[in-house]
Design a protein around this motif. Sequence first.
Motif, PDB file in Angstrom:
ATOM      1  N   UNK A   1       0.597  -1.344   0.115  1.00  0.00           N
ATOM      2  CA  UNK A   1       0.004  -0.085  -0.041  1.00  0.00           C
ATOM      3  C   UNK A   1       0.821   1.236   0.007  1.00  0.00           C
ATOM      4  N   UNK A   2       2.104   0.942   0.053  1.00  0.00           N
ATOM      5  CA  UNK A   2       3.163   2.232   0.181  1.00  0.00           C
ATOM      6  C   UNK A   2       2.934   2.787   1.580  1.00  0.00           C
ATOM      7  N   UNK A   3       3.723   4.039   1.658  1.00  0.00           N
ATOM      8  CA  UNK A   3       3.913   4.601   2.811  1.00  0.00           C
ATOM      9  C   UNK A   3       2.533   5.237   3.501  1.00  0.00           C
ATOM     10  N   UNK A   4       2.496   5.014   4.444  1.00  0.00           N
ATOM     11  CA  UNK A   4       1.363   5.933   5.550  1.00  0.00           C
ATOM     12  C   UNK A   4       1.740   7.290   5.864  1.00  0.00           C
ATOM     13  N   UNK A   5       0.985   8.183   5.874  1.00  0.00           N
ATOM     14  CA  UNK A   5       1.488   9.715   5.902  1.00  0.00           C
ATOM     15  C   UNK A   5       0.536  10.060   7.391  1.00  0.00           C
ATOM     16  N   UNK A   6       1.227  10.574   8.242  1.00  0.00           N
ATOM     17  CA  UNK A   6       0.473  11.330   9.506  1.00  0.00           C
ATOM     18  C   UNK A   6       0.440  12.664   9.408  1.00  0.00           C
ATOM     19  N   UNK A   7      -0.730  13.042   9.675  1.00  0.00           N
ATOM     20  CA  UNK A   7      -1.044  14.694   9.298  1.00  0.00           C
ATOM     21  C   UNK A   7      -1.853  15.302  10.531  1.00  0.00           C
ATOM     22  N   UNK A   8      -2.046  16.480  10.603  1.00  0.00           N
ATOM     23  CA  UNK A   8      -2.754  17.268  11.601  1.00  0.00           C
ATOM     24  C   UNK A   8      -3.681  18.316  10.626  1.00  0.00           C
ATOM     25  N   UNK A   9      -4.747  18.600  11.288  1.00  0.00           N
ATOM     26  CA  UNK A   9      -5.607  19.284  10.592  1.00  0.00           C
ATOM     27  C   UNK A   9      -6.327  20.048  11.520  1.00  0.00           C
ATOM     28  N   UNK A  10      -6.103  21.514  11.653  1.00  0.00           N
ATOM     29  CA  UNK A  10      -6.907  22.429  12.460  1.00  0.00           C
ATOM     30  C   UNK A  10      -8.300  22.559  12.252  1.00  0.00           C
ATOM     31  N   UNK A  11      -9.344  22.340  12.987  1.00  0.00           N
ATOM     32  CA  UNK A  11     -10.793  22.653  12.760  1.00  0.00           C
ATOM     33  C   UNK A  11     -11.036  23.475  14.176  1.00  0.00           C
ATOM     34  N   UNK A  12     -12.434  24.188  14.203  1.00  0.00           N
ATOM     35  CA  UNK A  12     -12.891  25.062  14.924  1.00  0.00           C
ATOM     36  C   UNK A  12     -12.914  24.306  16.394  1.00  0.00           C
ATOM     37  N   UNK A  13     -11.861  24.640  17.494  1.00  0.00           N
ATOM     38  CA  UNK A  13     -12.109  23.845  18.752  1.00  0.00           C
ATOM     39  C   UNK A  13     -11.403  22.571  18.956  1.00  0.00           C
ATOM     40  N   UNK A  14     -10.491  22.223  17.816  1.00  0.00           N
ATOM     41  CA  UNK A  14      -9.720  21.028  18.058  1.00  0.00           C
ATOM     42  C   UNK A  14      -8.591  21.145  16.944  1.00  0.00           C
ATOM     43  N   UNK A  15      -7.641  19.975  16.891  1.00  0.00           N
ATOM     44  CA  UNK A  15      -6.571  19.903  16.039  1.00  0.00           C
ATOM     45  C   UNK A  15      -6.690  18.189  15.488  1.00  0.00           C
ATOM     46  N   UNK A  16      -7.215  17.778  14.477  1.00  0.00           N
ATOM     47  CA  UNK A  16      -7.290  16.424  14.199  1.00  0.00           C
ATOM     48  C   UNK A  16      -6.203  15.777  13.682  1.00  0.00           C
ATOM     49  N   UNK A  17      -5.879  14.741  14.233  1.00  0.00           N
ATOM     50  CA  UNK A  17      -4.849  13.612  13.860  1.00  0.00           C
ATOM     51  C   UNK A  17      -5.441  12.853  12.810  1.00  0.00           C
ATOM     52  N   UNK A  18      -4.820  12.730  11.497  1.00  0.00           N
ATOM     53  CA  UNK A  18      -5.175  11.807  10.566  1.00  0.00           C
ATOM     54  C   UNK A  18      -4.374  11.216   9.725  1.00  0.00           C
TER      55      UNK A  18
END
Length: 279
Positions: free
Chosen positions: A1-18
């Motif tokens: 499947x290839x490499x997995x990338x780990x990211x952060x996304x700022x949303x109102x009131x939180x920061x999402x780990x995806x």
Amino acid sequence: MGAKTVNKLAVPGATLHYEIAGSGPVLLLIAGDGADAGVYSGIVGQLAAEYTVVTYDPRGNSRSRYDGKPADESVAQSAADALALIDAVAGDEPADVFGSGSGAITGLELITRHPDRVRMLVAHEPLCTEVLADAADARAFFEEVCSTYHEDGLTAADVVFMMGTGMDGDAMPPMVDLLPEYRELAERMQANAANFYEHKLLPYTRYVPDLPALKAVADRVVPAAGLESYAHLPARPIGVIADQLGWPVVMFPGGHGGYSSHPAPFATHLAQLLKTDTL
């Protein structure tokens, strides 16, 4: 499947780990209850051969931290979080979405509010019990779970919740018997339990889906349940919703957590469903 990338996304009131794996059309997997992205680790690799698979920790769970103090869950906000992830990864293209438990409730709200952003939704056992004829009994049960948590603690609440929903068979083996990656997941989920009982359980179970809006997109909503859990409380609401939509409930391998207990056939079944234009 290839490499997995780990990211952060700022949303109102939180920061999402995806996390992102694979390539192709975007498939968003939404975890439910106190779970996080890791709960789908058993099916991601297989699906990533054909899809850009996006998994994430719902706000307040594990690595998706609140910006401030925890607050009672808003299903509308949860759907907005899912939309933000689709926008970030898929751009202008709609995404396929799979959600289980409260993740399926998020999916129902997402396709209701933003039908143009979801190509197909597979809603696996959404615990929105207000659609049931005996909704008052279910409401009282979940209030009992929360009262047990406040009066007797997490372990007692877990027992009441798992036994009352028929999910006691889905419980993980003892920590010492788990592989390291699954032990880490179990520890994170255990750490999320208090927030689940405090801020998520009642808002999600009291969610009332907009059935007329769902009927308008019925050809893109797949009602789903586990073969081993269909008779239990978490699966009963999707039977009511399926009747309203005019579709049968599609059965997946295993129980409420079939994606963990039967990952290969579960992923195969999901991929086949996503290739159909309608049910």
